[in-house]
Design a protein around this motif. Structure first.
Motif, PDB file in Angstrom:
ATOM      1  N   PHE A   9      71.546  29.908  92.991  1.00 34.88           N
ATOM      2  CA  PHE A   9      70.077  29.845  92.559  1.00 34.88           C
ATOM      3  C   PHE A   9      69.412  29.049  93.543  1.00 34.88           C
ATOM      4  N   THR A  10      70.090  27.931  94.163  1.00 34.80           N
ATOM      5  CA  THR A  10      69.412  27.135  95.127  1.00 34.80           C
ATOM      6  C   THR A  10      69.038  28.116  96.396  1.00 34.80           C
ATOM      7  N   LEU A  13      66.115  30.180  95.470  1.00 34.60           N
ATOM      8  CA  LEU A  13      65.043  29.571  95.400  1.00 34.60           C
ATOM      9  C   LEU A  13      64.314  29.318  96.960  1.00 34.60           C
ATOM     10  N   LEU A  16      62.941  32.441  98.401  1.00 35.59           N
ATOM     11  CA  LEU A  16      61.525  32.677  97.505  1.00 35.59           C
ATOM     12  C   LEU A  16      60.667  31.960  98.390  1.00 35.59           C
ATOM     13  N   SER A  17      61.047  30.513  98.585  1.00 27.82           N
ATOM     14  CA  SER A  17      59.831  29.688  99.120  1.00 27.82           C
ATOM     15  C   SER A  17      59.602  30.264 100.756  1.00 27.82           C
ATOM     16  N   ILE A  20      57.488  33.080 100.384  1.00 31.43           N
ATOM     17  CA  ILE A  20      56.105  32.737  99.974  1.00 31.43           C
ATOM     18  C   ILE A  20      55.490  31.897 101.280  1.00 31.43           C
ATOM     19  N   ALA A  24      52.114  33.225 103.448  1.00 34.61           N
ATOM     20  CA  ALA A  24      51.127  32.352 103.711  1.00 34.61           C
ATOM     21  C   ALA A  24      50.635  32.258 104.913  1.00 34.61           C
ATOM     22  N   ILE A  27      49.030  35.782 105.941  1.00 32.89           N
ATOM     23  CA  ILE A  27      47.727  35.897 105.389  1.00 32.89           C
ATOM     24  C   ILE A  27      46.721  35.001 106.283  1.00 32.89           C
ATOM     25  N   PHE A  31      43.538  36.527 108.262  1.00 30.89           N
ATOM     26  CA  PHE A  31      42.444  35.866 108.189  1.00 30.89           C
ATOM     27  C   PHE A  31      41.608  35.485 109.471  1.00 30.89           C
ATOM     28  N   ALA A  34      40.722  38.341 111.743  1.00 29.24           N
ATOM     29  CA  ALA A  34      39.468  39.066 111.228  1.00 29.24           C
ATOM     30  C   ALA A  34      38.273  38.384 111.419  1.00 29.24           C
ATOM     31  N   GLU A  35      38.211  37.097 111.534  1.00 22.64           N
ATOM     32  CA  GLU A  35      37.053  36.401 111.819  1.00 22.64           C
ATOM     33  C   GLU A  35      36.901  36.558 113.218  1.00 22.64           C
ATOM     34  N   MET A  38      35.273  40.007 113.478  1.00 20.14           N
ATOM     35  CA  MET A  38      33.966  39.798 113.198  1.00 20.14           C
ATOM     36  C   MET A  38      33.112  39.262 114.440  1.00 20.14           C
TER      37      MET A  38
ATOM     38  N   PHE B  19      66.185  20.299  87.572  1.00 18.84           N
ATOM     39  CA  PHE B  19      65.955  20.630  88.765  1.00 18.84           C
ATOM     40  C   PHE B  19      65.431  21.972  89.093  1.00 18.84           C
ATOM     41  N   VAL B  27      57.183  26.345  92.964  1.00 16.70           N
ATOM     42  CA  VAL B  27      57.082  27.539  93.585  1.00 16.70           C
ATOM     43  C   VAL B  27      55.812  28.154  92.951  1.00 16.70           C
ATOM     44  N   LEU B  34      48.441  29.579  96.993  1.00 18.06           N
ATOM     45  CA  LEU B  34      48.223  30.834  98.193  1.00 18.06           C
ATOM     46  C   LEU B  34      47.159  31.783  97.463  1.00 18.06           C
ATOM     47  N   ASN B  38      43.864  32.846  99.254  1.00 16.97           N
ATOM     48  CA  ASN B  38      43.874  34.121  99.729  1.00 16.97           C
ATOM     49  C   ASN B  38      42.467  34.591  99.198  1.00 16.97           C
ATOM     50  N   ALA B  41      39.490  33.437 101.246  1.00 21.72           N
ATOM     51  CA  ALA B  41      39.545  33.917 102.701  1.00 21.72           C
ATOM     52  C   ALA B  41      39.032  35.182 102.636  1.00 21.72           C
ATOM     53  N   SER B  48      31.366  37.210 106.287  1.00 19.86           N
ATOM     54  CA  SER B  48      30.955  37.429 107.571  1.00 19.86           C
ATOM     55  C   SER B  48      30.639  39.092 107.782  1.00 19.86           C
ATOM     56  N   LEU B  52      27.058  40.164 109.514  1.00 22.17           N
ATOM     57  CA  LEU B  52      27.106  41.197 110.654  1.00 22.17           C
ATOM     58  C   LEU B  52      25.888  42.349 110.293  1.00 22.17           C
TER      59      LEU B  52
END
Lengths: 269, 142
Positions: A9-10, A13, A16-17, A20, A24, A27, A31, A34-35, A38, B19, B27, B34, B38, B41, B48, B52
Motif C-alpha cells: 500500500f505504501t 502511494l 502515485l505521488s 503526480i 506537475a 505541466i 506551460f 508555451a509562454e 508565444m 495513516f 494525494v 495541480l 493547470n 496555466a 497570451s 498575440l
C-alpha cells in the motif's frame, strides 16, 4: 501478511505521488515552453512586419532609378527601358537617406545597399538572369544569364541625333537570337538580327552604341559619346512566376538575444 | 462486536487506517492543487494567444492603411477615417508617425492610455515619394 499489505500500500502511494509530481513538472515545463513560444511568435511577427515594410519601401524607391521595368508572365517577357548614361544622383541619394534613417532607428537592421547604388543589379527569377550596370550612372549595361534559358533579346534604341550607320544583318542559325532596332529623327535601322561574338555598332552623328552578344548568352550594351534610350526585351523560356528583384542579402535583421537572424531580398515586379 | 473491532484494527490498532486515510487525503489535495494550477496555466496561455491576436490586429490595420495609401497624405483626419473604418469596435488604437524631419503625427481613437491592461504595439516603415517614415501603433481593449 498485514505487514506485506501495508508495504504494498505504501509503495503504491509513493508511486502515485511520484506520478503526480512528474505530471506537475511536465505541466510546468509545457506551460513555460508555451509562454516562450508565444513570446517568440510575437518577436517573429514584429521582425516580419518590419522586414516586409522595408521591402515595400525599397520596391517603391526603385521608381527613382528611372528604369521602366515590365514583367509579362503570359508572354514570358521581361522588359527594361532606361536612358544611358543614366541619372543615378536622385536614386543614390534616396537610397542613402533611407539606409541612414532605417539603421539609426533600428540598430538591429542592416541594409546592404552599396552594390545596389553602384551597379543597380537586378535578377530575373526563376531564370537567374542578371541585369546590371557597370557603375550605375555611367554607360554600360550588362546582361548575364546563368544558362541560355531564354529565346531571344530584342533591343530598341532611340537617339536625339541622327543615326549614321546600322549594324549588318545576320542570318545564320544561333542558340539564341539578338535583334536590334534603332530610331532617330531622320533615319532608322529596321529590326534585324545581329551577329554574335562581334561588336555591332549603331553609329550616330555624335557617337555610337556598341552591342555584343556572346555565345554564352551574355549581352553588353555601351553608349559612347551619345545619349540613348535603350529598351531591352528578354523573351524567356516558359516558367511560372517570373519576377525581377534585387539580389539576396539586401536586408539583414539580426536579434541575437532571441536567436533570430533574417536575410531577405526585394522583389520589384 | 469484539470480532468487528478486531478486524478494523488488524491487530495493530487503527494506526494503519489513519495513516492510509491521511495519505489519501494528502494525494487528493495535491491532485486538486495541480488541477487548479493547470486550469490557470491554460487560462494564462489563452490570455497570451489573445494578446498575440490583438498585436496582429493592430499590425494588419497599419499594413492596410499603408497599402491602400491612407498613410501617404500624412494627414490626421484622413488616417482617422481609415482607422475608424478598419478598427474592430472592442479596441482602441493610437498611431504615431515620425519622419527624419517630420512629426510626430498622432491619430488615436481614445486620448487615455490605460495602465491596467495589456497594450500591444508594433512598427512598420513606409515612404512618401523619396521620404521614409516610421509608423508605430498601440492597441488595447476598451
Amino acid at each position: 501478511m498485514a505487514k506485506v499489505k501495508a508495504m504494498i500500500f505504501t509503495i503504491g502511494l509513493v508511486m502515485l505521488s511520484l506520478i503526480i509530481l512528474s505530471l506537475a513538472v511536465l505541466i510546468f515545463n509545457t506551460f513555460q515552453k508555451a509562454e516562450l513560444t508565444m513570446s517568440n511568435i510575437g518577436a517573429l511577427d514584429r521582425i516580419y512586419e518590419l522586414d516586409t515594410s522595408i521591402q515595400n519601401v525599397l520596391k517603391n524607391l526603385f521608381k527613382s532609378s528611372w528604369i521602366d521595368l515590365e514583367v509579362d508572365n503570359e508572354l514570358n517577357l521581361v522588359s527594361f527601358k532606361e536612358r544611358i548614361p543614366s541619372n543615378n544622383t536622385v536614386f543614390n541619394l534616396t537610397l542613402t537617406n533611407f539606409k541612414n534613417f532605417t539603421e539609426s532607428n533600428f540598430d538591429y537592421v542592416n541594409l546592404d545597399l552599396d552594390n545596389v547604388a553602384k551597379e543597380l543589379p537586378l535578377i530575373i527569377t526563376p531564370h537567374n538572369i542578371g541585369y546590371k550596370h557597370l557603375n550605375f550612372g555611367e554607360r554600360i549595361i550588362e546582361i548575364t544569364p546563368a544558362s541560355i534559358n531564354f529565346d531571344k533579346y530584342e533591343i530598341f534604341l532611340d537617339f536625339n541625333e541622327n543615326i549614321v550607320s546600322c549594324p549588318v544583318e545576320y542570318s545564320e542559325e544561333t542558340d539564341f537570337d539578338t535583334y536590334i532596332q534603332a530610331s532617330s529623327p531622320a533615319m532608322e535601322c529596321s529590326l534585324r538580327k545581329i551577329e554574335p561574338d562581334i561588336e555591332n555598332k549603331v553609329q550616330t552623328e555624335e557617337g555610337f552604341v556598341y552591342l555584343r552578344a556572346d555565345s554564352d548568352g551574355s549581352l553588353v550594351i555601351i553608349a559612347n559619346d551619345t545619349i540613348a534610350w535603350v529598351e531591352t526585351k528578354i523573351w524567356l523560356n516558359p516558367l511560372t512566376d517570373i519576377n525581377v528583384g534585387y539580389p539576396d542579402g539586401i536586408i539583414n535583421i539580426n536579434l541575437p538575444e532571441i536567436g533570430v537572424s533574417k536575410t531577405s531580398s526585394v522583389r520589384i515586379r | 462486536m469484539e470480532m468487528e473491532k478486531r478486524s478494523w484494527s488488524l491487530g495493530l490498532g487503527n494506526k494503519a487506517f489513519i495513516f492510509s486515510f491521511d495519505a489519501m487525503l494528502a494525494v487528493l489535495l495535491v491532485t486538486l492543487l495541480l488541477l487548479v494550477g493547470n486550469f490557470y496555466a491554460t487560462k494564462s496561455s489563452e490570455y497570451s494567444l489573445s494578446r498575440l491576436q490583438m498585436i496582429r490586429t493592430g499590425s494588419d490595420i497599419l499594413a492596410l492603411l499603408d497599402y491602400d495609401g491612407t498613410l501617404q497624405p500624412l494627414s490626421a483626419p484622413t488616417i482617422e477615417v481609415g482607422l475608424n473604418e478598419l478598427l474592430p469596435t472592442s479596441y482602441h488604437m493610437r498611431i504615431e508617425i515620425r519622419g527624419k524631419e517630420f512629426g510626430p503625427l498622432v491619430v488615436e481613437t481614445s486620448s487615455e492610455t490605460p495602465n491596467d491592461r495589456f497594450i500591444g504595439s508594433g512598427k512598420r516603415m513606409f515612404n512618401v515619394n523619396a521620404e521614409s517614415y516610421i509608423a508605430r501603433y498601440w492597441i488595447w481593449l476598451k
